[in-house]
Scaffold this motif. Sequence first.
Motif, PDB file in Angstrom:
ATOM      1  N   HIS A   1       0.821  -1.206   0.000  1.00  0.00           N
ATOM      2  CA  HIS A   1       0.000   0.000   0.000  1.00  0.00           C
ATOM      3  C   HIS A   1       0.859   1.260   0.000  1.00  0.00           C
ATOM      4  O   HIS A   1       0.336   2.370  -0.105  1.00  0.00           O
ATOM      5  N   THR A   2       2.180   1.097   0.153  1.00  0.00           N
ATOM      6  CA  THR A   2       3.049   2.258   0.324  1.00  0.00           C
ATOM      7  C   THR A   2       4.132   2.382  -0.741  1.00  0.00           C
ATOM      8  O   THR A   2       4.625   3.481  -0.994  1.00  0.00           O
ATOM      9  N   LYS A   3       4.514   1.285  -1.374  1.00  0.00           N
ATOM     10  CA  LYS A   3       5.587   1.310  -2.362  1.00  0.00           C
ATOM     11  C   LYS A   3       5.019   1.337  -3.778  1.00  0.00           C
ATOM     12  O   LYS A   3       3.894   0.901  -4.011  1.00  0.00           O
ATOM     13  N   SER A   4       5.813   1.845  -4.697  1.00  0.00           N
ATOM     14  CA  SER A   4       5.406   1.863  -6.093  1.00  0.00           C
ATOM     15  C   SER A   4       5.399   0.446  -6.641  1.00  0.00           C
ATOM     16  O   SER A   4       6.045  -0.455  -6.083  1.00  0.00           O
ATOM     17  N   PRO A   5       4.684   0.210  -7.757  1.00  0.00           N
ATOM     18  CA  PRO A   5       4.725  -1.127  -8.355  1.00  0.00           C
ATOM     19  C   PRO A   5       6.135  -1.605  -8.662  1.00  0.00           C
ATOM     20  O   PRO A   5       6.460  -2.764  -8.410  1.00  0.00           O
ATOM     21  N   GLN A   6       6.962  -0.725  -9.180  1.00  0.00           N
ATOM     22  CA  GLN A   6       8.332  -1.114  -9.519  1.00  0.00           C
ATOM     23  C   GLN A   6       9.125  -1.527  -8.275  1.00  0.00           C
ATOM     24  O   GLN A   6       9.868  -2.512  -8.301  1.00  0.00           O
ATOM     25  N   GLU A   7       8.940  -0.783  -7.195  1.00  0.00           N
ATOM     26  CA  GLU A   7       9.664  -1.079  -5.963  1.00  0.00           C
ATOM     27  C   GLU A   7       9.243  -2.430  -5.390  1.00  0.00           C
ATOM     28  O   GLU A   7      10.091  -3.258  -5.042  1.00  0.00           O
ATOM     29  N   ILE A   8       7.947  -2.657  -5.278  1.00  0.00           N
ATOM     30  CA  ILE A   8       7.501  -3.891  -4.634  1.00  0.00           C
ATOM     31  C   ILE A   8       7.759  -5.100  -5.520  1.00  0.00           C
ATOM     32  O   ILE A   8       8.064  -6.194  -5.026  1.00  0.00           O
ATOM     33  N   VAL A   9       7.699  -4.940  -6.846  1.00  0.00           N
ATOM     34  CA  VAL A   9       8.024  -6.050  -7.742  1.00  0.00           C
ATOM     35  C   VAL A   9       9.473  -6.480  -7.547  1.00  0.00           C
ATOM     36  O   VAL A   9       9.786  -7.683  -7.476  1.00  0.00           O
ATOM     37  N   SER A  10      10.377  -5.515  -7.436  1.00  0.00           N
ATOM     38  CA  SER A  10      11.790  -5.831  -7.224  1.00  0.00           C
ATOM     39  C   SER A  10      12.007  -6.536  -5.887  1.00  0.00           C
ATOM     40  O   SER A  10      12.743  -7.527  -5.796  1.00  0.00           O
ATOM     41  N   ILE A  11      11.349  -6.043  -4.851  1.00  0.00           N
ATOM     42  CA  ILE A  11      11.468  -6.647  -3.520  1.00  0.00           C
ATOM     43  C   ILE A  11      10.940  -8.078  -3.537  1.00  0.00           C
ATOM     44  O   ILE A  11      11.586  -9.001  -3.032  1.00  0.00           O
ATOM     45  N   ARG A  12       9.788  -8.269  -4.149  1.00  0.00           N
ATOM     46  CA  ARG A  12       9.157  -9.595  -4.119  1.00  0.00           C
ATOM     47  C   ARG A  12       9.929 -10.604  -4.960  1.00  0.00           C
ATOM     48  O   ARG A  12       9.928 -11.797  -4.647  1.00  0.00           O
ATOM     49  N   LEU A  13      10.564 -10.160  -6.023  1.00  0.00           N
ATOM     50  CA  LEU A  13      11.390 -11.077  -6.804  1.00  0.00           C
ATOM     51  C   LEU A  13      12.551 -11.596  -5.965  1.00  0.00           C
ATOM     52  O   LEU A  13      12.840 -12.806  -5.959  1.00  0.00           O
ATOM     53  N   LYS A  14      13.194 -10.715  -5.235  1.00  0.00           N
ATOM     54  CA  LYS A  14      14.309 -11.134  -4.379  1.00  0.00           C
ATOM     55  C   LYS A  14      13.819 -12.073  -3.271  1.00  0.00           C
ATOM     56  O   LYS A  14      14.486 -13.069  -2.955  1.00  0.00           O
ATOM     57  N   GLU A  15      12.675 -11.758  -2.685  1.00  0.00           N
ATOM     58  CA  GLU A  15      12.121 -12.621  -1.645  1.00  0.00           C
ATOM     59  C   GLU A  15      11.799 -14.003  -2.201  1.00  0.00           C
ATOM     60  O   GLU A  15      12.070 -15.025  -1.565  1.00  0.00           O
ATOM     61  N   ALA A  16      11.202 -14.025  -3.389  1.00  0.00           N
ATOM     62  CA  ALA A  16      10.808 -15.299  -3.991  1.00  0.00           C
ATOM     63  C   ALA A  16      12.019 -16.159  -4.315  1.00  0.00           C
ATOM     64  O   ALA A  16      11.997 -17.377  -4.110  1.00  0.00           O
TER      65      ALA A  16
END
Length: 256
Positions: free
Chosen positions: A47-62
């Motif tokens: 709810h707070t990060k841009s799509p680009q930011e959260i996509v990058s974070i979630r790829l690393k987490e995955a």
Amino acid sequence: MANKEILAIGGHPDDMEQFAGGTLILLKKAGYGITIAALTDGACGSHTKSPQEIVSIRLKEAEKAAKILGANYISLGIRDGSIEYNLENTKKLVKLIREVNPEIIITHPTEDYMTDHSHTGRLVLWAVPEAGHKNFEVESDARPIEGLPYTYHTDPQGLTLFDGQIVRVNTIVNISDVIEQKLEAFATHKSQMGFLFQSETQGGEPAAARKTRRWAITRGEQVRIEYGEGFNQQLHAEYPRKNILVEMLPGKVYTL
């Protein structure tokens, strides 16, 4: 012929860890290769990060979570919340299935509270037969598969459907020995652990992980074990009838 590969297809980067992580760990220990594929990029996971930011974070987490499970991770890059039941997405899955050539596919049920989940399950059922049809053309050099893979649907979110009742399953896998490893992999998706919940942690365990543990307890109680994961084997028409998990995981699988 299919090789000793398991393909777990989820709507989002954390889905297969949550719904099938324990079973994937056991299959890895039994000598099978594991590929986790997420149809979407996870862009709606903040709810707070841009799509680009959260996509990058979630790829690393995955990718980190997949390492814990001993799996390879693939993202098909569809925008989160936008999985459509259409030919374009079916072709993406046909390409994936041919290239992995799995003996087993694990995916969502065809009915779930989140459309990304239910559409994923339906798209897999569209793609599996076409993956074996030579004249169904996709952009890949991989050969059509020979025979339909064993296909299993996970539990829906919350184990319930529209009527609020816990769904029936025909297979429960005993994950008691690997529950902590499963939850470790799931909790690696740190950006998601408090995303949909007011209380992020309790006793050091994230809310989403606590919920997932409760689901495993519920399925375990059905067959008098500590923790379980529930599945429904796909038995339409030409799908294999044998419950192959019984052979792959001796002593760990209960059929209902």
